[in-house]
Design a protein around this motif. Structure first.
Motif, PDB file in Angstrom:
ATOM      1  N   SER A  47     -20.528 -13.849 -73.945  1.00  0.00           N
ATOM      2  CA  SER A  47     -20.861 -12.433 -73.740  1.00  0.00           C
ATOM      3  C   SER A  47     -22.248 -12.137 -74.287  1.00  0.00           C
ATOM      4  O   SER A  47     -22.740 -12.836 -75.176  1.00  0.00           O
ATOM      5  N   ARG A  50     -18.202  -7.223 -64.451  1.00  0.00           N
ATOM      6  CA  ARG A  50     -18.491  -7.919 -65.710  1.00  0.00           C
ATOM      7  C   ARG A  50     -19.429  -7.138 -66.635  1.00  0.00           C
ATOM      8  O   ARG A  50     -19.740  -7.605 -67.719  1.00  0.00           O
ATOM      9  N   THR A  54     -20.006  -9.636 -69.828  1.00  0.00           N
ATOM     10  CA  THR A  54     -19.024 -10.671 -70.155  1.00  0.00           C
ATOM     11  C   THR A  54     -19.129 -11.822 -69.163  1.00  0.00           C
ATOM     12  O   THR A  54     -19.674 -11.668 -68.057  1.00  0.00           O
TER      13      THR A  54
END
Lengths: 114, 115
Positions: free
Chosen positions: B18, B61, B78
């Protein structure tokens, strides 16, 4: 790719000369912007136009001038009064003048003063 | 005057990890916070935005969080992929005199995602 174009891609200028950067959009957007991008400093607003025949100075307008005679066009002139003009210049447009509207950017012009 | 500070200036992660980029703004009247992504040699493009009446917004994401009390907002990516490599700019709305509004941009974060 976005309907906003800038020319030329690269521009070289001798000290003491004025140069004009072109920005054209076919998105029917009312608002147009000019930003300067320097390494480590993000995008800084030079001039802003909400509508034809109207424009306002941004944060770093000294040494620059603009015109907005047509909705599609917002040329930027870098004058000899600009002390450090070497930079990457980005033009943008948005459907309306509010900051809440997405700004669409052109591909940019890299100006180098020799 | 208005100011937006952005950290870090560079960020290097391994693919799948991340990434978090943080911004702080100074104008308490700011109420709109977009994030732009600029890939190498390309123009900036809007990837996500948030308004002050929302604390968090997600899009696949990527997510953005906003803390109005502390005047900071963050971008979270992420499961990073190599195509996420780019410079990311945060921005905050601010007002000109005369009632016009504009965006104040942060200095940018160069994200590198290594395979």
């Amino acid at each position: 790719d976005g309907g906003i174009t800038q020319s030329p891609k690269y521009l070289f200028r001798k000290e003491g000369q004025n140069v004009t950067l072109s920005c054209e959009q076919n998105l029917n957007h009312d608002a147009m912007y000019w930003y300067r991008q320097d390494p480590g400093q993000g995008l800084r607003l030079i001039y802003y136009s909400q509508i034809v025949n109207d424009f306002q100075k941004g944060d770093i307008a000294e040494g620059y001038s603009v015109s907005r005679e047509k909705k599609e066009s917002f040329p930027l002139t870098v004058t000899s009064a600009q002390k450090n003009p070497t930079a990457f210049y980005l033009c943008a447009s948005s459907i309306g003048p509010s900051a809440y509207n997405e700004q669409f950017f052109g591909p940019g012009t890299r100006l180098t003063v020799l | 005057g208005e100011n937006v500070e952005q950290h870090p200036s560079t960020l290097s992660v391994q693919e799948g990890d991340s990434a978090v980029i943080k911004c702080t703004y100074s104008d308490s009247a700011s109420n709109y916070f977009p994030w732009y992504k600029q890939e190498l040699g390309k123009r900036p493009q809007l990837i996500i935005d948030i308004r002050s009446n929302v604390g968090e917004k997600k899009d696949q994401r990527i997510a953005v969080t906003l803390n109005k009390t502390a005047k900071h907002f963050s971008l979270h990516i992420t499961e990073t992929q190599p195509e996420d490599s780019a410079v990311y700019f945060c921005a905050a709305s601010a007002y000109f005199s005369g009632g016009y509004n504009k965006l104040i941009f942060g200095a940018g974060t160069r994200l590198a995602v290594h395979p």
